[in-house]
Design a protein around this motif. Sequence first.
Motif, PDB file in Angstrom:
ATOM      1  N   VAL A  85      -3.950 -11.046  -7.953  1.00  0.00           N
ATOM      2  CA  VAL A  85      -3.573 -10.013  -6.987  1.00  0.00           C
ATOM      3  C   VAL A  85      -4.788  -9.129  -6.670  1.00  0.00           C
ATOM      4  CG1 VAL A  85      -2.781  -8.378  -8.739  1.00  0.00           C
ATOM      5  CG2 VAL A  85      -1.781  -8.280  -6.484  1.00  0.00           C
ATOM      6  N   GLY A  87      -5.755  -5.259  -5.261  1.00  0.00           N
ATOM      7  CA  GLY A  87      -5.263  -3.919  -4.921  1.00  0.00           C
ATOM      8  C   GLY A  87      -6.326  -3.174  -4.139  1.00  0.00           C
ATOM      9  N   LYS A  88      -5.883  -2.372  -3.161  1.00  0.00           N
ATOM     10  CA  LYS A  88      -6.827  -1.626  -2.329  1.00  0.00           C
ATOM     11  C   LYS A  88      -6.412  -0.164  -2.246  1.00  0.00           C
ATOM     12  CE  LYS A  88      -7.735  -5.556   0.644  1.00  0.00           C
ATOM     13  NZ  LYS A  88      -7.014  -6.372   1.564  1.00  0.00           N
ATOM     14  N   THR A  89      -7.384   0.718  -2.332  1.00  0.00           N
ATOM     15  CA  THR A  89      -7.183   2.146  -2.074  1.00  0.00           C
ATOM     16  C   THR A  89      -8.459   2.648  -1.432  1.00  0.00           C
ATOM     17  OG1 THR A  89      -5.695   2.440  -3.942  1.00  0.00           O
ATOM     18  CG2 THR A  89      -6.735   4.408  -3.092  1.00  0.00           C
ATOM     19  N   LYS A  93     -11.596  -1.861  -3.934  1.00  0.00           N
ATOM     20  CA  LYS A  93     -10.769  -3.066  -4.050  1.00  0.00           C
ATOM     21  C   LYS A  93     -10.889  -3.573  -5.478  1.00  0.00           C
ATOM     22  CE  LYS A  93     -12.075  -5.956  -0.670  1.00  0.00           C
ATOM     23  NZ  LYS A  93     -12.063  -6.938   0.422  1.00  0.00           N
ATOM     24  N   ASP A 142      -2.318  -0.049  -7.531  1.00  0.00           N
ATOM     25  CA  ASP A 142      -1.804  -0.732  -6.340  1.00  0.00           C
ATOM     26  C   ASP A 142      -1.630  -2.221  -6.638  1.00  0.00           C
ATOM     27  OD1 ASP A 142      -1.086  -1.155  -3.570  1.00  0.00           O
ATOM     28  OD2 ASP A 142      -3.109  -1.955  -3.286  1.00  0.00           O
ATOM     29  N   ALA A 143      -2.641  -2.814  -7.289  1.00  0.00           N
ATOM     30  CA  ALA A 143      -2.575  -4.237  -7.646  1.00  0.00           C
ATOM     31  C   ALA A 143      -1.408  -4.497  -8.606  1.00  0.00           C
ATOM     32  CB  ALA A 143      -3.889  -4.683  -8.274  1.00  0.00           C
ATOM     33  N   SER A 145       1.295  -2.825  -8.914  1.00  0.00           N
ATOM     34  CA  SER A 145       2.586  -2.633  -8.234  1.00  0.00           C
ATOM     35  C   SER A 145       2.943  -3.841  -7.365  1.00  0.00           C
ATOM     36  CB  SER A 145       2.577  -1.355  -7.402  1.00  0.00           C
ATOM     37  OG  SER A 145       1.713  -1.508  -6.301  1.00  0.00           O
ATOM     38  N   GLN A 146       1.951  -4.649  -6.988  1.00  0.00           N
ATOM     39  CA  GLN A 146       2.218  -5.839  -6.169  1.00  0.00           C
ATOM     40  C   GLN A 146       2.677  -7.034  -7.002  1.00  0.00           C
ATOM     41  OE1 GLN A 146      -1.087  -6.908  -3.594  1.00  0.00           O
ATOM     42  NE2 GLN A 146      -1.676  -4.758  -3.472  1.00  0.00           N
ATOM     43  N   LEU A 147       2.538  -6.954  -8.330  1.00  0.00           N
ATOM     44  CA  LEU A 147       2.914  -8.079  -9.190  1.00  0.00           C
ATOM     45  C   LEU A 147       4.415  -8.330  -9.140  1.00  0.00           C
ATOM     46  CD1 LEU A 147       0.741  -7.422 -12.357  1.00  0.00           C
ATOM     47  CD2 LEU A 147       0.448  -9.243 -10.707  1.00  0.00           C
ATOM     48  N   LYS A 148       4.778  -9.611  -9.148  1.00  0.00           N
ATOM     49  CA  LYS A 148       6.193 -10.005  -9.158  1.00  0.00           C
ATOM     50  C   LYS A 148       6.453 -10.813 -10.421  1.00  0.00           C
ATOM     51  CE  LYS A 148       6.284 -10.389  -4.177  1.00  0.00           C
ATOM     52  NZ  LYS A 148       5.350 -11.117  -3.338  1.00  0.00           N
ATOM     53  N   GLU A 153      10.749 -14.228  -8.541  1.00  0.00           N
ATOM     54  CA  GLU A 153      10.172 -15.046  -7.470  1.00  0.00           C
ATOM     55  C   GLU A 153      10.798 -16.440  -7.464  1.00  0.00           C
ATOM     56  OE1 GLU A 153       7.883 -15.315  -4.085  1.00  0.00           O
ATOM     57  OE2 GLU A 153       8.419 -13.569  -5.275  1.00  0.00           O
TER      58      GLU A 153
END
Length: 174
Positions: A85, A87-89, A93, A142-143, A145-148, A153
């Motif tokens: 994943v 993450g960006k802020t 990155k 951010d990265a 929080s994107q994990l599933k 899934e």
Amino acid sequence: MMEYSTYEQQYDERVIEIARVAKVVKGGRRFQFRVTVVAGDNHGNVGLGVGKANAVPDAMRKATERAHKNMRPVPMIGTTIPHEVIGKTSGAKVLLKPASAGTGVIAAGGVRAVLEAAGIRDILTKSMGSANVLNVVKATFDALSQLKSPEEEAAKRGKPAKDLLPFWERRKNG
């Protein structure tokens, strides 16, 4: 004599940055301290807190309280993350890649603090773009929080969960 039996949760708290920040006012500059703290339980929960005050201890206390309030769960498979994943802020990155057992946390600075506090033991990371510590830490969150989770899934895709595990886990089971 009263005895208290309430169990206080022990958190892994790490101070990431202590910065002196200035506000320009009519008479000159007003200085404050901004403290960034990451708190985690080493079992998949981690939170970020930023506190600002005129003295470092007060800012630390505020940051720690906010970190405890902002705790969020991180999906994990054993000691690593389920998938790659980014993450960006703002300009920062952060790339997070799952790693096989025994790899360790290959990360530096703020990213390492966040991942270790979360309880992740095996991971590969790369920080790209900005080197601003606060933005790099926010990008890491951010990265995360994107994990599933693989189960979630797999249910969405109508596949068995074992098909979505990292390849070294599939090799072991298959």
